[in-house]
Design a protein around this motif. Structure first.
Motif, mmCIF file in Angstrom:
data_model
loop_
_atom_site.group_PDB
_atom_site.id
_atom_site.type_symbol
_atom_site.label_atom_id
_atom_site.label_comp_id
_atom_site.label_asym_id
_atom_site.label_seq_id
_atom_site.Cartn_x
_atom_site.Cartn_y
_atom_site.Cartn_z
ATOM 1 N N GLU A 113 11.566 48.184 4.918
ATOM 2 C CA GLU A 113 11.162 47.196 6.361
ATOM 3 C C GLU A 113 12.148 46.196 6.401
ATOM 4 O OE1 GLU A 113 7.163 46.156 6.272
ATOM 5 O OE2 GLU A 113 6.391 48.239 6.508
ATOM 6 N N HIS A 114 12.274 45.469 5.001
ATOM 7 C CA HIS A 114 13.206 44.239 4.966
ATOM 8 C C HIS A 114 14.516 44.572 4.457
ATOM 9 C CE1 HIS A 114 8.840 43.160 4.806
ATOM 10 N NE2 HIS A 114 9.213 42.237 5.739
ATOM 11 N N SER A 115 14.717 45.762 4.259
ATOM 12 C CA SER A 115 16.083 46.305 3.598
ATOM 13 C C SER A 115 16.411 45.403 2.203
ATOM 14 C CB SER A 115 17.278 45.930 4.491
ATOM 15 O OG SER A 115 17.165 46.802 5.918
ATOM 16 N N LYS A 116 15.529 45.657 1.372
ATOM 17 C CA LYS A 116 15.690 45.025 0.000
ATOM 18 C C LYS A 116 15.074 45.945 -1.214
ATOM 19 C CE LYS A 116 14.335 40.397 1.731
ATOM 20 N NZ LYS A 116 13.296 39.218 1.742
ATOM 21 N N VAL A 117 15.922 45.560 -2.274
ATOM 22 C CA VAL A 117 15.320 46.333 -3.455
ATOM 23 C C VAL A 117 14.772 45.121 -4.261
ATOM 24 C CG1 VAL A 117 15.922 47.534 -5.477
ATOM 25 C CG2 VAL A 117 17.355 47.859 -3.227
ATOM 26 N N LYS A 118 13.690 45.272 -4.828
ATOM 27 C CA LYS A 118 12.607 44.763 -5.646
ATOM 28 C C LYS A 118 12.532 45.308 -7.057
ATOM 29 C CE LYS A 118 10.974 42.830 -1.376
ATOM 30 N NZ LYS A 118 9.735 42.750 -0.547
ATOM 31 N N VAL A 119 12.352 44.217 -8.080
ATOM 32 C CA VAL A 119 12.113 44.810 -9.518
ATOM 33 C C VAL A 119 11.089 43.675 -9.906
ATOM 34 C CG1 VAL A 119 12.702 45.221 -11.867
ATOM 35 C CG2 VAL A 119 14.147 45.960 -9.862
ATOM 36 N N ALA A 120 9.756 44.122 -10.132
ATOM 37 C CA ALA A 120 8.664 43.675 -10.577
ATOM 38 C C ALA A 120 8.450 43.974 -12.273
ATOM 39 C CB ALA A 120 7.571 43.597 -9.952
ATOM 40 N N SER A 121 8.439 43.134 -12.950
ATOM 41 C CA SER A 121 8.079 43.447 -14.490
ATOM 42 C C SER A 121 6.614 42.999 -14.865
ATOM 43 C CB SER A 121 8.867 42.369 -15.627
ATOM 44 O OG SER A 121 10.146 42.906 -15.499
ATOM 45 N N LEU A 134 20.889 47.102 -25.171
ATOM 46 C CA LEU A 134 19.550 47.868 -25.547
ATOM 47 C C LEU A 134 19.149 46.637 -26.648
ATOM 48 C CD1 LEU A 134 17.287 49.629 -25.726
ATOM 49 C CD2 LEU A 134 18.437 51.169 -27.112
ATOM 50 N N ALA A 135 19.967 46.101 -27.551
ATOM 51 C CA ALA A 135 19.457 45.565 -28.803
ATOM 52 C C ALA A 135 19.041 44.012 -28.126
ATOM 53 C CB ALA A 135 20.803 44.987 -29.775
ATOM 54 N N TYR A 136 19.726 43.576 -27.295
ATOM 55 C CA TYR A 136 19.374 42.186 -26.450
ATOM 56 C C TYR A 136 18.101 42.440 -25.751
ATOM 57 C CZ TYR A 136 20.116 38.601 -22.924
ATOM 58 O OH TYR A 136 19.622 37.927 -21.970
ATOM 59 N N CYS A 137 17.711 43.607 -24.970
ATOM 60 C CA CYS A 137 16.466 43.807 -24.421
ATOM 61 C C CYS A 137 15.278 44.050 -25.308
ATOM 62 C CB CYS A 137 16.275 45.057 -23.503
ATOM 63 S SG CYS A 137 17.675 44.952 -22.114
ATOM 64 N N ARG A 138 15.574 44.532 -26.451
ATOM 65 C CA ARG A 138 14.560 44.350 -27.727
ATOM 66 C C ARG A 138 14.219 43.132 -28.278
ATOM 67 N NH1 ARG A 138 15.294 48.938 -31.659
ATOM 68 N NH2 ARG A 138 13.133 48.428 -32.027
ATOM 69 N N THR A 150 10.855 40.184 -21.271
ATOM 70 C CA THR A 150 10.702 40.729 -19.958
ATOM 71 C C THR A 150 11.918 40.385 -19.156
ATOM 72 O OG1 THR A 150 9.208 39.382 -18.879
ATOM 73 C CG2 THR A 150 8.431 41.415 -20.177
ATOM 74 N N LEU A 151 12.335 39.027 -19.092
ATOM 75 C CA LEU A 151 13.448 38.460 -18.352
ATOM 76 C C LEU A 151 14.824 39.153 -18.848
ATOM 77 C CD1 LEU A 151 14.495 36.280 -16.510
ATOM 78 C CD2 LEU A 151 14.765 34.959 -18.345
ATOM 79 N N ARG A 152 15.000 39.314 -20.162
ATOM 80 C CA ARG A 152 16.159 40.151 -20.587
ATOM 81 C C ARG A 152 16.440 41.364 -20.082
ATOM 82 N NH1 ARG A 152 14.325 37.845 -25.559
ATOM 83 N NH2 ARG A 152 15.057 36.064 -26.236
ATOM 84 N N VAL A 178 17.060 41.435 -16.486
ATOM 85 C CA VAL A 178 18.724 41.028 -16.324
ATOM 86 C C VAL A 178 19.501 42.471 -16.452
ATOM 87 C CG1 VAL A 178 20.634 39.869 -17.012
ATOM 88 C CG2 VAL A 178 18.458 38.573 -16.778
ATOM 89 N N VAL A 179 19.145 43.121 -17.383
ATOM 90 C CA VAL A 179 20.128 44.311 -17.518
ATOM 91 C C VAL A 179 19.826 45.345 -16.747
ATOM 92 C CG1 VAL A 179 20.478 46.228 -19.194
ATOM 93 C CG2 VAL A 179 20.124 43.689 -19.988
ATOM 94 N N PHE A 180 18.364 45.589 -16.585
ATOM 95 C CA PHE A 180 18.161 46.670 -15.414
ATOM 96 C C PHE A 180 18.600 46.362 -14.209
ATOM 97 C CE2 PHE A 180 15.191 48.743 -12.207
ATOM 98 C CZ PHE A 180 15.057 49.945 -12.979
#
Length: 420
Positions: free
Chosen positions: A155-163, A271-275, A287-289, A292-294
């Motif tokens: 609808e708004h031509s957006k991609v969103k990611v919610a953790s 991956l190490a950074y995300c963990r 979850t912020l890290r 950022v990667v995803f």
């Protein structure tokens, strides 16, 4: 009668002789062929004599032929326009008309409320749950280290990611009652995890994608690495500690990071950074890290050409489990590729201003305060409109509020206790 008069009289009586006598003085200079052709084509000669009379008739015929060509040309153009419009309508109906086609029949198996289903059917928005599981042989059960909701907002031509914070205090089912959100996957796999998310956040998710460590490494490497920002020496030390474990389990040989600050890293290093979960604000920063990667992987994947996207899919497919069919993946992927903006919006739930950290029976939890308000905030982020939570969601919200009443502790010192 003299001879001269006799000659004149004789000529009058015999006019043929005069004609004959005139033949030689005035010979016919026309070619013999023309004479013969006119003689043979005597019937046609009559038509040729009338040609000047009918000459005006062929002219209108030529004009009519020209008008017919113009009409045919415009008719063809009109048909092409109609065809293109019909094709566009068909493509729109195919790609977007059935994005909520799963929201019918028995929705109880997904934990979807009728209120949420009716609301979602009015929008062209697709939500897919993304689970990042440990998946290692030496780990009992599948723990979801990462829980996200990826949104394709047509609808708004957006991609969103919610953790979704994995330590969130939620209702699972009658057997397990209330527990941490990431426990649902360990108890009942992706089906129970989907049901838990839908019940507590009043969502309408019917599809999921589960990736393990190997998939994360392959995805990052396939897009040419990602950029991370190591803020402190302590964070750098923990990243390298986790990197040793990742190299061993995933069988890679990525080198240690040597300095703080922004830097491009490969899949194992990312991956190490995300963990990392023992630096800063614990699960909040963790979850912020991950986001950022995803976000970078997804954004770079959308910018790849078809061959590179195919290579990315083939590289990660062995490590991915999903409920999406091939047709659905192509359908959503094609629409994502056509979106004018590749920017990705991100958020986290429970939100900072609607959260508390509490101890229940000696275990630390992230408690939504309140769950109903977090649902409203989630819908504002995903659908960009107001939503009234369902009766089921409100009931769960009240029970959580009652369970933690009088135990709320918003001190940041408890954050590190949230992770296992």
């Amino acid at each position: 009668m003299n001879d001269k008069k006799k000659s004149v009289i004789k000529n009058r009586r015999n006019p043929g002789s005069k004609k004959t006598s005139n033949t030689n003085p005035r010979p016919d200079t026309r070619p013999l062929k023309t004479i013969k052709s006119e003689t043979k084509a005597k019937p046609k000669s009559k038509q040729s004599k009338t040609k000047p009379v009918i000459l005006p008739d062929p002219l209108p015929k030529k004009k009519k032929k020209s008008n017919g060509f113009v009409k045919k040309f415009f008719r063809t153009i009109l048909l092409i326009i109609i065809f293109l419009m019909a094709t566009a309508f068909a493509v729109n109906a195919f790609f977007l008309g059935n994005v909520t086609s799963d929201l019918k029949g028995n929705l109880s198996k997904y934990g979807i409320s009728s209120e949420a289903a009716n609301f979602a059917k009015q929008h062209k928005i697709v939500n897919v749950a993304v689970f990042g599981v440990d998946g290692r042989d030496d780990v009992e059960g599948d723990r979801t280290d990462t829980i996200m909701i990826a949104t394709a907002d047509y609808e708004h031509s957006k991609v969103k990611v919610a953790s979704l914070m994995r330590d969130t205090y939620v209702y699972i089912d009658k057997k397990y009652e209330y527990d941490k959100l990431n426990a649902a996957y360990a108890y009942g796999g992706p089906d129970l995890a989907l049901k838990t998310i839908n019940q507590n956040f009043d969502t309408t998710i019917t599809d999921y994608v589960t990736i393990d460590f190997n998939a994360m490494v392959s995805m990052v490497n396939a897009v040419g690495g990602v950029t991370i920002d190591i803020e402190t020496d302590e964070e750098l030390e923990w990243v390298n500690e986790y990197l040793m474990d990742v190299n061993e389990k995933v069988e890679t040989g990525s080198p240690f990071l040597e300095e703080t600050g922004p830097q491009t890293v490969d899949g194992s290093q990312a991956l190490a950074y995300c963990r990392v979960r023992y630096v800063g604000d614990g699960d909040f920063d963790r979850t912020l890290r991950q986001r950022v990667v995803f976000e970078q992987v997804l954004s770079k994947a959308l910018d790849l050409d078809l061959q590179e996207q195919y290579n990315l899919v083939m590289a990660t497919l062995p490590y991915v489990e999903t409920s999406l069919s091939t047709l659905e993946m192509l359908k959503y992927g094609a629409n994502l590729a056509l979106m004018p903006s590749k920017d990705i919006e991100q958020s986290r739930f429970p939100t900072d201003d609607l959260i508390s950290l509490d101890m229940l029976d000696g275990v630390s939890y992230v408690v939504p305060n309140t769950l109903a308000e977090n649902i409203e905030a989630f819908y504002q982020f995903v659908y960009e409109t107001d939503y009234t939570p369902s009766d089921t969601a409100l009931e769960i919200s009240d029970e959580i509020k009652t369970a933690v009443k009088g135990t709320s502790n918003s001190s940041g010192s408890d954050v590190e206790e949230l992770s296992y």
